[in-house]
Design a protein around this motif. Structure first.
Motif, PDB file in Angstrom:
ATOM      1  N   TRP A 184       0.837  -1.193   0.000  1.00 27.34           N
ATOM      2  CA  TRP A 184       0.000   0.000   0.000  1.00 27.34           C
ATOM      3  C   TRP A 184       0.874   1.246   0.000  1.00 27.34           C
ATOM      4  CZ3 TRP A 184      -5.435  -0.196   0.412  1.00 27.34           C
ATOM      5  CH2 TRP A 184      -5.968  -1.485   0.561  1.00 27.34           C
ATOM      6  N   TRP A 185       0.368   2.315  -0.646  1.00 26.07           N
ATOM      7  CA  TRP A 185       0.986   3.629  -0.591  1.00 26.07           C
ATOM      8  C   TRP A 185       0.255   4.444   0.465  1.00 26.07           C
ATOM      9  CZ3 TRP A 185       5.399   4.614  -2.888  1.00 26.07           C
ATOM     10  CH2 TRP A 185       5.735   3.943  -4.053  1.00 26.07           C
ATOM     11  N   GLN A 186       0.988   5.235   1.220  1.00 22.37           N
ATOM     12  CA  GLN A 186       0.405   6.091   2.244  1.00 22.37           C
ATOM     13  C   GLN A 186       0.554   7.539   1.797  1.00 22.37           C
ATOM     14  OE1 GLN A 186       2.129   5.553   6.114  1.00 22.37           O
ATOM     15  NE2 GLN A 186       1.263   7.424   6.911  1.00 22.37           N
ATOM     16  N   HIS A 187      -0.574   8.273   1.766  1.00 22.18           N
ATOM     17  CA  HIS A 187      -0.580   9.674   1.362  1.00 22.18           C
ATOM     18  C   HIS A 187      -1.044  10.509   2.550  1.00 22.18           C
ATOM     19  CE1 HIS A 187      -0.358   8.306  -2.858  1.00 22.18           C
ATOM     20  NE2 HIS A 187      -1.212   7.389  -2.474  1.00 22.18           N
ATOM     21  N   VAL A 221      -5.096  13.364   8.736  1.00 19.34           N
ATOM     22  CA  VAL A 221      -5.730  12.617   7.649  1.00 19.34           C
ATOM     23  C   VAL A 221      -4.658  11.889   6.830  1.00 19.34           C
ATOM     24  CG1 VAL A 221      -7.152  12.761   5.565  1.00 19.34           C
ATOM     25  CG2 VAL A 221      -7.579  14.314   7.480  1.00 19.34           C
ATOM     26  N   VAL A 222      -4.856  10.577   6.682  1.00 23.74           N
ATOM     27  CA  VAL A 222      -3.966   9.763   5.862  1.00 23.74           C
ATOM     28  C   VAL A 222      -4.835   8.904   4.949  1.00 23.74           C
ATOM     29  CG1 VAL A 222      -2.225   7.937   5.866  1.00 23.74           C
ATOM     30  CG2 VAL A 222      -2.184   9.681   7.646  1.00 23.74           C
ATOM     31  N   GLU A 276      -6.615  16.680  -5.169  1.00 17.37           N
ATOM     32  CA  GLU A 276      -7.773  17.582  -5.075  1.00 17.37           C
ATOM     33  C   GLU A 276      -8.337  17.584  -3.654  1.00 17.37           C
ATOM     34  OE1 GLU A 276     -10.778  20.260  -5.992  1.00 17.37           O
ATOM     35  OE2 GLU A 276      -8.907  19.781  -7.027  1.00 17.37           O
ATOM     36  N   PHE A 277      -8.441  16.409  -3.059  1.00 14.80           N
ATOM     37  CA  PHE A 277      -8.938  16.311  -1.685  1.00 14.80           C
ATOM     38  C   PHE A 277      -8.007  17.042  -0.723  1.00 14.80           C
ATOM     39  CE2 PHE A 277      -9.137  13.803   2.337  1.00 14.80           C
ATOM     40  CZ  PHE A 277     -10.399  14.233   2.732  1.00 14.80           C
ATOM     41  N   ALA A 278      -6.697  16.890  -0.909  1.00 14.00           N
ATOM     42  CA  ALA A 278      -5.726  17.566  -0.053  1.00 14.00           C
ATOM     43  C   ALA A 278      -5.841  19.078  -0.210  1.00 14.00           C
ATOM     44  CB  ALA A 278      -4.319  17.107  -0.399  1.00 14.00           C
ATOM     45  N   ARG A 279      -6.025  19.545  -1.447  1.00 17.52           N
ATOM     46  CA  ARG A 279      -6.150  20.993  -1.689  1.00 17.52           C
ATOM     47  C   ARG A 279      -7.372  21.556  -1.003  1.00 17.52           C
ATOM     48  NH1 ARG A 279      -8.902  24.083  -4.652  1.00 17.52           N
ATOM     49  NH2 ARG A 279      -9.872  22.473  -5.911  1.00 17.52           N
TER      50      ARG A 279
END
Length: 120
Positions: free
Chosen positions: A81-84, A90-91, A112-115
């Protein structure tokens, strides 16, 4: 034995036994209807489920263990898995085995969600 007798013998609420039947962890009664009958095999299966839960196993894992031949229970294959990190609290985790076009779509959606999360 009746559902009430099975519940008493297993030390479980009847509702839990019905839930196990609905999830496929336990077979239904051998005689259905108002006079539903359960066997000692039902009690043995419930005791096995309780012992596996006492070991800290989840119901999905218990189901796989009970369906596998004795001593042959296999764990599912691990996935990467990649973790952002979107914000401090929030991860977002994504699987690494997505196709390249899907990975591009997911990363764009995460950006977009992060922005929008940082703007609020």
């Amino acid at each position: 034995m009746t559902l009430a007798e099975l519940a008493d013998a297993a030390g479980l609420p009847a509702r839990t036994i019905r839930f196990y039947i609905a999830r496929g962890l336990l077979d239904g009664p051998v005689k259905a209807g108002r006079g539903a009958a359960y066997t000692p095999e039902h009690l043995g299966r419930l005791e096995r489920i309780n012992s596996l839960q006492a070991e800290g196993r989840m119901l999905s894992e218990i189901g796989r263990t009970l369906e596998a031949p004795e001593g042959k229970a296999e764990a599912p294959a691990p996935t990467a898995w990649w973790q952002h990190a979107i914000a401090d609290d929030v991860v977002v985790w994504t699987r690494t085995d997505m196709s390249p076009w899907r990975t591009k779509q997911v990363r764009a959606a995460i950006a977009e969600f992060a922005r929008t999360t940082r703007e609020e």
